[in-house]
Structures are given as C-alpha cells and as structure tokens.
Design a protein around this motif. Structure first.
Motif, PDB file in Angstrom:
ATOM      1  N   SER A  94      35.816   7.409  -3.280  1.00  0.00           N
ATOM      2  CA  SER A  94      36.275   8.436  -4.209  1.00  0.00           C
ATOM      3  C   SER A  94      37.563   9.055  -3.665  1.00  0.00           C
ATOM      4  O   SER A  94      38.437   8.322  -3.175  1.00  0.00           O
ATOM      5  CB  SER A  94      35.159   9.469  -4.398  1.00  0.00           C
ATOM      6  N   ALA A  95      37.705  10.344  -3.742  1.00  0.00           N
ATOM      7  CA  ALA A  95      38.928  11.000  -3.265  1.00  0.00           C
ATOM      8  C   ALA A  95      38.610  12.412  -2.803  1.00  0.00           C
ATOM      9  O   ALA A  95      37.861  13.140  -3.472  1.00  0.00           O
ATOM     10  CB  ALA A  95      39.976  11.048  -4.374  1.00  0.00           C
ATOM     11  N   MET A  96      39.186  12.788  -1.673  1.00  0.00           N
ATOM     12  CA  MET A  96      39.018  14.156  -1.190  1.00  0.00           C
ATOM     13  C   MET A  96      39.541  15.133  -2.237  1.00  0.00           C
ATOM     14  O   MET A  96      40.619  14.944  -2.798  1.00  0.00           O
ATOM     15  CB  MET A  96      39.770  14.347   0.134  1.00  0.00           C
ATOM     16  N   ALA A 132      37.636  15.840  -4.950  1.00  0.00           N
ATOM     17  CA  ALA A 132      36.981  15.529  -6.228  1.00  0.00           C
ATOM     18  C   ALA A 132      35.990  16.601  -6.660  1.00  0.00           C
ATOM     19  O   ALA A 132      35.632  16.657  -7.840  1.00  0.00           O
ATOM     20  CB  ALA A 132      36.283  14.166  -6.138  1.00  0.00           C
ATOM     21  N   TYR A 156      41.405  13.210 -10.902  1.00  0.00           N
ATOM     22  CA  TYR A 156      40.358  13.936 -10.188  1.00  0.00           C
ATOM     23  C   TYR A 156      39.159  14.246 -11.082  1.00  0.00           C
ATOM     24  O   TYR A 156      38.008  14.253 -10.609  1.00  0.00           O
ATOM     25  CB  TYR A 156      40.917  15.205  -9.541  1.00  0.00           C
ATOM     26  N   LYS A 179      37.216  10.980 -11.060  1.00  0.00           N
ATOM     27  CA  LYS A 179      36.517  10.776  -9.787  1.00  0.00           C
ATOM     28  C   LYS A 179      35.326  11.720  -9.660  1.00  0.00           C
ATOM     29  O   LYS A 179      34.249  11.333  -9.180  1.00  0.00           O
ATOM     30  CB  LYS A 179      37.482  10.970  -8.612  1.00  0.00           C
ATOM     31  N   HIS A 180      35.515  12.965 -10.072  1.00  0.00           N
ATOM     32  CA  HIS A 180      34.436  13.938  -9.979  1.00  0.00           C
ATOM     33  C   HIS A 180      33.211  13.489 -10.771  1.00  0.00           C
ATOM     34  O   HIS A 180      32.083  13.470 -10.242  1.00  0.00           O
ATOM     35  CB  HIS A 180      34.917  15.298 -10.497  1.00  0.00           C
ATOM     36  N   ASP A 182      31.397  10.452  -9.453  1.00  0.00           N
ATOM     37  CA  ASP A 182      30.553  10.842  -8.314  1.00  0.00           C
ATOM     38  C   ASP A 182      29.271  11.523  -8.788  1.00  0.00           C
ATOM     39  O   ASP A 182      28.180  11.272  -8.253  1.00  0.00           O
ATOM     40  CB  ASP A 182      31.314  11.782  -7.379  1.00  0.00           C
ATOM     41  N   ARG A 194      35.069  10.057   0.571  1.00  0.00           N
ATOM     42  CA  ARG A 194      36.226  10.719  -0.038  1.00  0.00           C
ATOM     43  C   ARG A 194      37.343  10.860   0.997  1.00  0.00           C
ATOM     44  O   ARG A 194      37.369  11.818   1.766  1.00  0.00           O
ATOM     45  CB  ARG A 194      35.834  12.097  -0.569  1.00  0.00           C
ATOM     46  N   GLU A 249      33.698  13.473   3.454  1.00  0.00           N
ATOM     47  CA  GLU A 249      35.118  13.731   3.212  1.00  0.00           C
ATOM     48  C   GLU A 249      35.829  13.467   4.540  1.00  0.00           C
ATOM     49  O   GLU A 249      35.586  14.149   5.543  1.00  0.00           O
ATOM     50  CB  GLU A 249      35.339  15.169   2.742  1.00  0.00           C
TER      51      GLU A 249
END
Length: 216
Positions: A115-117, A119, A134, A137-138, A141, A155, A204
C-alpha cells in the motif's frame, strides 16, 4: 516452498520482488498485463510469467490462481502516475478488491498488500497532490482487513531507486521527507511472506537502522 503470485510484477517494486523471491526457492509467478513483458523474467531463477488482467473478472483471476496452484498472493500493482483517477479506481481499488474475492473463491488465505504510507491519514491526502490515489489505497486496505484473509499490509514511505540497505524503521507517525529504496520494500515483503507472525499486521516502513528480520 510456496507458489507465490505477484500481481503487478512488472512494476518498479514488483520486478525486484519476484527476483528476490525466486532466489529464496519459492516458485514465483510474475503477474503481468502482456506476454510482451515475459522476456524480462527469462533469466530469473524460479520465476514464471503469467498473464493477470486486473480489468478481468473475478472468475478469470480465480482461474489463474487455481491453474498455477497459488497459495500466497502479493498485490503490488498500480495504475501509475500518468493516469487519471478513473484508472486509479479501476486498478488500485477495484482490481485489488476483485483479486481478494478471487482468492476467497479459489480457497487461498494468504494475501500481502503493498500500500502506501499515509493511506490512513486523511489530513495528508489532499495536500499530497495524489488525493484519488490515497483514497483508493485506503479503501483497498479496509476491504482487505475486513476480507477474512490472512493479510499483511506494507505501507512504504516515498520510493527511491537508491541501493538497498536491508534496514528499515517501522513507524507510527508519518513525517515529511521519509523515503525508502524500492529494493528494500521488496526485501521487506519477502521477509513478511516467510514469517507467519506478520499475519493480520500493518507495517508503515521507511529507511532506517534496524535489520528487517529483527523488526519482524
């Protein structure tokens, strides 16, 4: 030894991931959009490219899983920065959710999401310049956490092409200026796939001073 499918294997993180997984002795299936990309994997040990279309149906995805006896899935796909929010929703959100539903249909339980930090940090989304990304991605998740699958969500902070260090920090609060080499994200995911203690955890991560295996 596992049969691992990496969805998004042609991405900047995914291609490192499949190579590193192959070196651990796993049977790795590199999920790509086109057979024109197959040649990039011919010199990688234990790596077999397969077509995996995130625009396809849940049934099509489940067939790829069952035909290749997949028992672990990594989702590392993304629509890319050059596309609009519509493709981000189609690939990063709906594509991800379909791949989860297909996993359940095929009887697969283990699923790792890259994912991504940030999110989970709504205050960051608008200022990031990637609001739609974002959001996608949120909610991908969220769907994974509620799916009943044995998930791990990774993330990473901002991605770089720097050389790998094998060291990361797992953080609780995102701050500006954090980054991590793509190869170290791949290293972290490989470690996660070989450690059952990571099931149902979210990490993360950013470049740091701790050995990856020690962190886990």
């Amino acid at each position: 030894m596992s049969n691992v499918l990496v969805i998004g294997a042609h991405g900047h993180v995914g291609i490192h991931m499949v190579e590193k997984l192959g070196k651990t002795g796993d049977n790795v299936f590199a999920g790509v959009r086109s057979d024109k990309q197959f040649a990039e994997y011919k010199d990688m040990a234990n790596v077999s490219p397969v077509i995996f279309d995130l625009n396809g149906t849940i049934e099509d995805m489940a067939k790829v899983y069952t035909d290749n006896a997949i028992d672990k899935i990594v989702f590392s796909a993304g629509s890319g920065g050059a596309t609009g929010d519509d493709q981000t929703l189609i690939i990063d959100l709906d594509g991800a959710v379909k791949s989860m539903l297909a996993a359940k249909q095929a009887g697969i339980t283990r699923y790792v999401m890259v994912s991504a930090m940030g999110a989970d940090d709504r205050s960051f989304w608008a200022e990031s310049g990637l609001h739609g990304y974002y959001i996608a991605k949120h909610y991908a998740d969220v769907e994974l956490r509620n799916s009943g699958l044995e998930y791990t969500i990774v993330r990473p902070s901002a991605l770089t092409n720097d050389e790998e260090t094998g060291k990361v920090d797992v953080i609780e609060q995102r701050v500006g200026g954090m980054n991590i080499p793509r190869k170290d994200v791949a290293n972290f995911v490989v470690a996660v796939l070989h450690d059952d203690k990571t099931v149902n955890h979210i990490y993360e991560i950013t470049s740091g001073s701790s050995d990856i295996n020690a962190v886990l």
